[in-house]
Scaffold this active site. Sequence first.
Site, PDB file in Angstrom:
ATOM      1  N   SER A  45       0.826  -1.208   0.000  1.00  0.00           N
ATOM      2  CA  SER A  45       0.000   0.000   0.000  1.00  0.00           C
ATOM      3  C   SER A  45       0.857   1.254   0.000  1.00  0.00           C
ATOM      4  O   SER A  45       0.367   2.345  -0.308  1.00  0.00           O
ATOM      5  CB  SER A  45      -0.924   0.005   1.221  1.00  0.00           C
ATOM      6  N   ASP A  83       4.695  -7.415   2.672  1.00  0.00           N
ATOM      7  CA  ASP A  83       4.037  -7.826   1.436  1.00  0.00           C
ATOM      8  C   ASP A  83       5.051  -8.261   0.385  1.00  0.00           C
ATOM      9  O   ASP A  83       6.094  -7.622   0.204  1.00  0.00           O
ATOM     10  CB  ASP A  83       3.225  -6.668   0.858  1.00  0.00           C
ATOM     11  N   GLU A 113      -0.780 -12.656  -2.133  1.00  0.00           N
ATOM     12  CA  GLU A 113      -2.166 -12.580  -2.559  1.00  0.00           C
ATOM     13  C   GLU A 113      -2.492 -13.734  -3.509  1.00  0.00           C
ATOM     14  O   GLU A 113      -1.777 -13.961  -4.489  1.00  0.00           O
ATOM     15  CB  GLU A 113      -2.438 -11.256  -3.280  1.00  0.00           C
ATOM     16  N   GLU A 180      -9.854  -9.450   2.904  1.00  0.00           N
ATOM     17  CA  GLU A 180     -10.115  -8.038   2.616  1.00  0.00           C
ATOM     18  C   GLU A 180     -11.422  -7.884   1.853  1.00  0.00           C
ATOM     19  O   GLU A 180     -11.645  -8.524   0.828  1.00  0.00           O
ATOM     20  CB  GLU A 180      -8.973  -7.433   1.804  1.00  0.00           C
TER      21      GLU A 180
END
Length: 263
Positions: A45, A83, A113, A180
């Site tokens: 992010s 991440d 992810e 999420e």
Amino acid sequence: MAVTVNTLKEMKQSGEKFTCLTSYDATFAQVVSSTGVEVILIGDSLGMVLQGNDSTLPVTLEDMTYHTQCVSNGNQGALLMADMPFMSYATPAQAMESAAALMQSGAHMVKLEGGDWLCETIRLLSERGIPTCAHLGLTPQTVNKMGGYKVQGRLDDQANKMVSDAIALAIAGADVILLECVPAHLAEKITQSVDIPVIGIGAGNKTDGQVLVIHDMLGVTSGHRPKFVKNFLEGNSSISAAIENYITDVKSGAFPSEEHTFK
């Protein structure tokens, strides 16, 4: 004492909720960890929050290792989760190299992810001593495929697939699952279906933990504020007080409330 993977598992077993916030530098890492947040996420992010991009896709592995090192320098005992950036784990071999770089920069866990296609990668990382968090639901690195930032799992087939993916990833060796932007009832079902901790963001208050981008929880979100965000600085006199209030509300179940939850 430093927070570890075992700490989070014990908290799930005892029913105590835990907190997670993003940090990207040593100063915020020191404040967040010393206030009592259990997990710090060095999120990709940063591509949007720090770099001003419209997605996380431009973030590189070099960006992530740099900010992970910065956060590690300021950390006061939180578990550091970093991440894996876009296309840094397209193959298991590439994932091994990318994860090693992040762990050597100070991470205690890496986040990827994807669904059950990640099982082989998760298994290999786990076998080699690298804790992992599997990110399901709205996965920002696939925003172009999804057609935007949309709630995931509202249709029965999508929900069933997410549950089966979560179970498969836990069996493969994932240590944590992050959900999420999924309906609260689905997040609760997944949390109950696996014996590993589940962190939510926009996933209701029945998960084992909660995460927010620190800029969002301090009310400095630029543009549209997501439904799941609350400004904890409002009504508090300092950043530390805002973080303390966030911790209290998460552990009590007061946050996220109905207004921050997707049906």
